[in-house]
Design a protein around this motif. Sequence first.
Motif, short mmCIF file in Angstrom:
data_model
loop_
_atom_site.label_atom_id
_atom_site.label_comp_id
_atom_site.label_asym_id
_atom_site.label_seq_id
_atom_site.Cartn_x
_atom_site.Cartn_y
_atom_site.Cartn_z
N SER A 137 3.85 -16.75 -3.05
CA SER A 137 5.19 -16.73 -3.92
C SER A 137 6.25 -15.54 -3.49
O SER A 137 7.62 -15.86 -3.45
N LEU A 138 5.36 -14.17 -3.23
CA LEU A 138 6.00 -13.06 -2.58
C LEU A 138 6.81 -13.27 -1.29
O LEU A 138 7.97 -13.08 -0.76
N PHE A 162 7.59 -16.17 0.47
CA PHE A 162 8.78 -16.84 0.20
C PHE A 162 10.17 -16.42 -0.19
O PHE A 162 11.05 -16.51 0.04
N HIS A 163 9.80 -16.17 -1.41
CA HIS A 163 11.17 -15.11 -2.35
C HIS A 163 11.89 -13.56 -1.03
O HIS A 163 12.08 -14.35 -0.91
N ALA A 164 10.66 -13.10 -0.53
CA ALA A 164 11.71 -12.40 0.15
C ALA A 164 12.14 -13.00 1.52
O ALA A 164 13.00 -12.96 1.40
N ALA A 188 13.65 -15.60 1.19
CA ALA A 188 14.47 -16.79 0.70
C ALA A 188 16.02 -15.90 0.83
O ALA A 188 17.00 -16.91 1.35
N ASP A 189 16.21 -14.73 1.22
CA ASP A 189 17.49 -14.42 0.94
C ASP A 189 18.18 -13.27 2.67
O ASP A 189 17.24 -13.31 2.95
N ARG A 203 17.65 -10.05 3.97
CA ARG A 203 16.29 -9.45 4.20
C ARG A 203 16.03 -10.30 5.63
O ARG A 203 15.37 -9.85 6.48
N HIS A 207 16.62 -4.81 -0.97
CA HIS A 207 15.67 -5.80 0.07
C HIS A 207 14.45 -5.08 -0.07
O HIS A 207 13.53 -5.80 0.72
N VAL A 259 11.71 -5.15 -2.21
CA VAL A 259 11.55 -6.86 -2.34
C VAL A 259 10.28 -7.33 -0.65
O VAL A 259 9.12 -7.25 -0.78
N ALA A 262 6.32 -7.78 -0.53
CA ALA A 262 6.02 -9.28 0.42
C ALA A 262 4.64 -8.70 0.71
O ALA A 262 4.00 -9.51 1.58
#
Length: 113
Positions: free
Chosen positions: A9-10, A12-14, A16-17, A20, A51, A54, A58
């Motif tokens: 989750s960490l 893919f969240h990182a 996703a932007d 980043r 950024h 994050v 991760a």
Amino acid sequence: MTKHHPELSLLFHALADPTRRSILTRLAGQPARVTDLSEPTGLRLPTVMRHLSVLEAAGLIATVKDGRVRTCAIVPDALEPARTWLDEQRSIWEARLDRLEALAMQAMKERTE
């Protein structure tokens, strides 16, 4: 039931932007100072720092502070959990597609008989 992978989750969240991802692409070449990373983004330094935090949370980058200069470097093996998970998903879906193909072939064979 699906397994819960907090590290995924960490990751893919990182990832996703786009900002980043751009920072990671830049760091893939060589470590860079935070100020050097912020220049091409057009973002203010505090935003870039968020950024970077994050990405660091991760495990994708590591930072080192030397006096007032903070340098960031990519962590090469950090994407391994995501790669492993994606490989597992690929295997699952390939097996499902193989079964679907076999079922369709069997149905076609029965139809022609």
